[in-house]
Design a protein around this motif. Sequence first.
Motif, short mmCIF file in Angstrom:
data_model
loop_
_atom_site.label_atom_id
_atom_site.label_comp_id
_atom_site.label_asym_id
_atom_site.label_seq_id
_atom_site.Cartn_x
_atom_site.Cartn_y
_atom_site.Cartn_z
N UNK A 1 50.33 33.95 16.20
CA UNK A 1 49.70 33.82 14.87
C UNK A 1 51.15 33.04 14.01
N UNK A 2 52.34 33.94 14.47
CA UNK A 2 53.49 33.50 13.61
C UNK A 2 53.74 32.18 14.10
N UNK A 3 53.78 31.66 15.22
CA UNK A 3 53.86 30.34 15.72
C UNK A 3 53.08 29.08 14.78
N UNK A 4 51.55 29.52 14.65
CA UNK A 4 50.68 28.87 13.75
C UNK A 4 51.37 28.88 12.45
N UNK A 5 51.58 29.84 11.84
CA UNK A 5 52.32 29.80 10.48
C UNK A 5 53.45 28.85 10.47
N UNK A 6 54.39 29.10 11.45
CA UNK A 6 55.80 28.23 11.43
C UNK A 6 55.35 26.66 11.59
N UNK B 1 44.37 45.25 18.63
CA UNK B 1 45.01 43.94 18.68
C UNK B 1 44.50 43.00 17.74
N UNK B 2 43.00 42.84 17.57
CA UNK B 2 42.52 41.90 16.75
C UNK B 2 42.78 42.19 15.33
N UNK B 3 42.96 43.61 14.95
CA UNK B 3 43.09 43.89 13.61
C UNK B 3 44.69 43.27 13.39
N UNK B 4 45.34 43.77 14.35
CA UNK B 4 46.83 43.31 13.92
C UNK B 4 47.13 42.15 13.85
N UNK B 5 46.52 41.14 14.72
CA UNK B 5 46.79 39.64 14.57
C UNK B 5 46.19 39.23 13.41
N UNK B 6 45.01 39.72 12.74
CA UNK B 6 44.32 39.26 11.62
C UNK B 6 45.26 39.58 10.50
N UNK B 7 45.71 40.88 10.43
CA UNK B 7 46.78 41.27 9.45
C UNK B 7 47.96 40.43 9.16
N UNK B 8 48.40 40.11 10.63
CA UNK B 8 49.56 39.31 10.46
C UNK B 8 49.37 38.01 9.97
N UNK B 9 48.37 37.25 10.12
CA UNK B 9 47.78 35.98 9.56
C UNK B 9 47.54 36.03 8.19
N UNK B 10 46.91 37.11 7.57
CA UNK B 10 46.89 37.35 6.39
C UNK B 10 48.14 37.56 5.60
N UNK B 11 49.09 37.99 6.09
CA UNK B 11 50.47 38.03 5.52
C UNK B 11 51.01 36.90 5.33
N UNK B 12 50.84 35.88 5.96
CA UNK B 12 51.19 34.72 5.91
C UNK B 12 50.22 33.57 5.17
N UNK B 13 49.05 34.36 4.54
CA UNK B 13 48.07 33.38 3.79
C UNK B 13 47.30 32.48 4.85
N UNK B 14 47.19 32.76 6.02
CA UNK B 14 46.61 31.67 6.63
C UNK B 14 45.09 32.20 6.66
N UNK B 15 44.11 30.97 6.59
CA UNK B 15 42.77 31.32 6.89
C UNK B 15 42.66 31.69 8.27
N UNK B 16 41.29 32.69 8.40
CA UNK B 16 41.42 33.14 9.80
C UNK B 16 39.84 32.82 10.36
N UNK B 17 39.95 32.25 11.58
CA UNK B 17 38.36 31.94 12.31
C UNK B 17 38.79 33.02 13.43
N UNK B 18 37.72 33.90 13.45
CA UNK B 18 37.70 34.80 14.81
C UNK B 18 36.69 34.32 15.70
N UNK B 19 37.06 34.29 17.02
CA UNK B 19 36.21 33.53 17.77
C UNK B 19 35.86 34.77 18.81
N UNK B 20 34.43 35.21 18.81
CA UNK B 20 33.98 36.20 20.05
C UNK B 20 33.75 35.18 21.17
N UNK B 21 34.91 35.25 21.90
CA UNK B 21 34.89 34.33 23.15
C UNK B 21 33.71 35.00 24.23
N UNK B 22 33.21 33.90 24.94
CA UNK B 22 32.17 34.54 25.77
C UNK B 22 30.93 35.20 25.26
N UNK B 23 30.71 34.86 23.89
CA UNK B 23 29.43 35.54 23.15
C UNK B 23 28.28 35.74 23.98
N UNK B 24 27.80 34.39 24.39
CA UNK B 24 26.90 34.09 25.16
C UNK B 24 26.53 35.24 26.48
#
Length: 378
Positions: free
Chosen positions: A80-85, A117-140
């Motif tokens: 997530x930090x790599x996306x911010x950078x 893991x999901x909560x931690x990653x989303x919170x990290x993104x929000x610390x950097x004010x990133x907008x978040x899309x969360x994908x449920x992979x293999x939802x089908x």
Amino acid sequence: MASLQILDATLREGEQHPGVRFNAQDKIHLLHLLEDFNVDLIEVGHPGISAEDEAICREVADAAKRAQILMHARAVPEEVRAVHRANGDWVGIWSSINDCSLEAKFGGKSREQVKTQVITAIQEAKRFSLKVRFTLEDASRTRRSDLYWLGKVAVEAGADRISLADTTGVWEPRECEDIVRWAVNELHHDIEVHLHNDFGLALANAWAAIDAGASVIDASVLGIGERTGIVDLLQLAVLLQEKKREHHFPLTKIPVLSHAVQWVTGYRPDHLRPVVGKNAFTHTAKYHVQAVQKTPRSYEPYPPERIGRVRTLSPERPPLKEAILPISLRTGEPFEKGASELQFHRDGPGTRWVVLDHRVDPRSTLYVIQRTFTGNAI
Ligand code: HCA
Ligand code: CU
């Protein structure tokens, strides 16, 4: 309909097409063509893979003129930090919780560990004010109760949008419509869909998802992506224009966009492909040609000029050739190209065989042969 957005993932999912790797210049060139095509959201890569990918993603993000830029990340704070950078506007975080994923992709992690893991990653993104899309992979291939559970976890942690991925392309349109409608109602959130094409149903599923209220549809130019790819942006754009009168995309730019992607990736769509295929506006039967000369729409769903193409009339019939057919034989010694008069056990007398080509695989040999009936026993 007014709020529907198309996300182009050519620069991320398209890099999962075998043999494709875009350099920064290629990505920037395609990014600008996509912006000229009025694409609102563009997914440009996965910067957490390496320092090189991060640098490329950053260059691309900095070159964007108006599109919102999204970058992919596993549910790991460092990615997530790599996306911010790399200056992404959005981070696309993904995770999944069916049995197959927990075992094969997350090395036996428990549901609770995935949740953390999901909560931690989303919170990290929000610390950097990133907008978040969360994908449920293999939802089908995930139980609805589990989709609800992990979807809610992501929403409560601050995800701005939930994406449902048909990672193996197994949905049918009715199922897809039903699940999107369910997700819109139950998660009370914007829903995106990411649809693979393994059964050739990706576009039909996208169409169903739009009717069910999806806010974002993922696509790529020519549908390039992992295995058989995803929804084709160009087909979707034409369908929206022709069936829903959505004048969102400047369709006459399709040939430029298609050729740019073909050039950079080396991928060549086949002649039958809707929209860009060589045959899409070629008329062959004599009475089709005559009718089209008088009234083009008699055999065209829409005029080729609308998408920057021209029609071709090709009424000449090729001469009849001798029959050519492929056969497969279990055999030890392969016959050579050009071998003739082979007496296969199933021949009747008077049949002459010529091997035009052959391909050997471990279990059998595929021959392309020409068969002529000579009338004489050989
Ligand atoms: C992948 C799988 C993915 C993810 C989609 C997404 C899929 O990581 O390659 O993150 O929105 O098809 O599920 O492309
Ligand atoms: Cu995918």
